[in-house]
Design an enzyme around this catalytic site. Structure first.
Site, PDB file in Angstrom:
ATOM      1  CG  ASN A   7      30.038 -46.321 -81.574  1.00 23.31           C
ATOM      2  OD1 ASN A   7      31.030 -45.631 -81.787  1.00 23.31           O
ATOM      3  ND2 ASN A   7      29.481 -46.418 -80.367  1.00 23.31           N
ATOM      4  CE  LYS A   9      31.153 -49.066 -78.573  1.00 23.56           C
ATOM      5  NZ  LYS A   9      30.646 -49.690 -77.376  1.00 23.56           N
ATOM      6  CG  HIS A  90      27.555 -44.337 -76.762  1.00 22.28           C
ATOM      7  ND1 HIS A  90      28.252 -45.015 -75.788  1.00 22.28           N
ATOM      8  CD2 HIS A  90      27.236 -45.259 -77.716  1.00 22.28           C
ATOM      9  CE1 HIS A  90      28.363 -46.292 -76.157  1.00 22.28           C
ATOM     10  NE2 HIS A  90      27.754 -46.467 -77.314  1.00 22.28           N
ATOM     11  CD  GLU A  92      31.146 -47.299 -74.765  1.00 18.62           C
ATOM     12  OE1 GLU A  92      31.604 -46.684 -75.736  1.00 18.62           O
ATOM     13  OE2 GLU A  92      30.866 -48.522 -74.810  1.00 18.62           O
ATOM     14  CD  GLU A 161      23.968 -48.342 -78.313  1.00 19.71           C
ATOM     15  OE1 GLU A 161      24.396 -49.098 -79.185  1.00 19.71           O
ATOM     16  OE2 GLU A 161      24.667 -47.465 -77.778  1.00 19.71           O
ATOM     17  N   GLY A 167      29.002 -54.136 -75.156  1.00 21.85           N
ATOM     18  CA  GLY A 167      30.366 -54.641 -75.005  1.00 21.85           C
ATOM     19  C   GLY A 167      30.486 -55.796 -74.024  1.00 21.85           C
ATOM     20  CB  SER A 203      26.357 -57.814 -77.081  1.00 22.12           C
ATOM     21  OG  SER A 203      27.206 -57.377 -76.047  1.00 22.12           O
TER      22      SER A 203
HETATM   23  P1  PGA Z   1      28.800 -53.185 -78.814  1.00 21.83           P
HETATM   24  O1  PGA Z   1      28.588 -51.601 -78.694  1.00 21.83           O
HETATM   25  O2  PGA Z   1      28.165 -53.611 -80.108  1.00 21.83           O
HETATM   26  O3  PGA Z   1      30.288 -53.372 -78.792  1.00 21.83           O
HETATM   27  O4  PGA Z   1      28.119 -53.809 -77.631  1.00 21.83           O
HETATM   28  C1  PGA Z   1      27.417 -50.965 -79.127  1.00 21.83           C
HETATM   29  C2  PGA Z   1      27.506 -49.486 -78.875  1.00 21.83           C
HETATM   30  O5  PGA Z   1      28.070 -49.079 -77.857  1.00 21.83           O
HETATM   31  O6  PGA Z   1      27.037 -48.671 -79.688  1.00 21.83           O
END
Ligand code: PGA
Length: 242
Positions: A7, A9, A90, A92, A161, A167, A203
């Site tokens: 992903n 982003k 997701h 976010e 997640e 993140g 992460s």
């Molecule tokens: P990250 O994000 O690996 O940067 O923690 C994972 C995600 O949001 O799919």
């Protein structure tokens, strides 16, 4: 089969997306892993042409199917250009852009109606986890998404997640992820869905990825930051190949 989903982003400019896709097209992925990449929308068509649509997904999708919906892109249009997957719900989108469980459900239905393969993302916040509400939150996210859904023979992916792991550099341990994913499978089965691929995300990097990947119970990974750079992405794919 295991899954490795990247992903990207909003990490890249348009040119950076194109350059990364070019680099990705040169990488080797072991035959027992399906890899897919989720660039921003403007790079999707390029990714489909370069990598093949079966390796490409969108980061979001509209619940609307057509018509006067300014700024939205329908599942049908993603499918039309050859995109195979869509992230839905997701964290976010849920937490920064106010997406509700009801919208997530409608997006899921929109994907299914267009044969776009949805990846339903679920996860609890730190506060919810500390209050002991992880199961309650996930249960609500899962039931609102899956109750009485017609999957139309489409495979279902769920990405666990935890919001507190995304993140942050603080991943959920593989043991903890396994335990929650075992519970998610049971929960999903109560809706009559027995074939589901459950991924972990949050992460993940080249150092910890194999702890998840080696677990029978975890079908793959949804990786953000570490997948957005060709060097770290390459390190992860090399680790998978060995
Ligand atoms: P990250 O994000 O690996 O940067 O923690 C994972 C995600 O949001 O799919």
């Amino acid at each position: 089969m295991k899954y490795f989903f990247a992903n990207w982003k909003m990490y890249h400019t348009h040119q950076e997306s194109i350059d990364l896709i070019d680099e990705v097209s040169k990488l080797e992925v072991t035959a027992d892993v399906t890899a897919a990449y989720f660039p921003n929308d403007l790079a999707l068509e390029y990714a489909v042409n370069k990598l093949g649509g079966e390796h490409v997904g969108t980061q979001d999708v509209s619940w609307a199917s057509e018509g006067a919906n300014t700024g939205e892109i329908s599942a049908h249009v993603y499918k039309e250009i050859g995109v195979n997957y869509a992230l839905v719900g997701h964290s976010e989108q849920r937490h920064k852009f106010g997406e509700t469980n009801q919208e997530v459900r409608k997006k899921l239905e929109a994907c299914l109606a267009s044969n776009l393969m949805p990846i339903l993302c679920v996860g609890e916040t730190k506060q919810e986890q500390e209050a002991g509400n992880t199961h309650e939150v996930l249960s609500e996210q899962i039931s609102s998404a899956l109750q009485d859904i017609n999957l139309n023979n489409t495979e279902l992916f769920i990405a666990y997640e935890p919001v507190w792991a995304i993140g942050t550099g603080t991943p959920c341990s593989a043991d903890q992820a396994r335990e929650v994913i075992r519970w998610i499978r049971q929960e999903v089965a109560t809706y009559g869905i027995t074939t589901v691929h459950v991924l972990y995300g949050g992460s993940v990097n080249s150092d910890n990825m194999l702890s998840y990947f080696s677990s029978d119970n975890i079908d793959g990974l949804l990786v953000g930051k570490a997948s957005s750079n060709i060097n770290t992405l390459n390190q992860m794919l090399i680790a998978l190949n060995n």
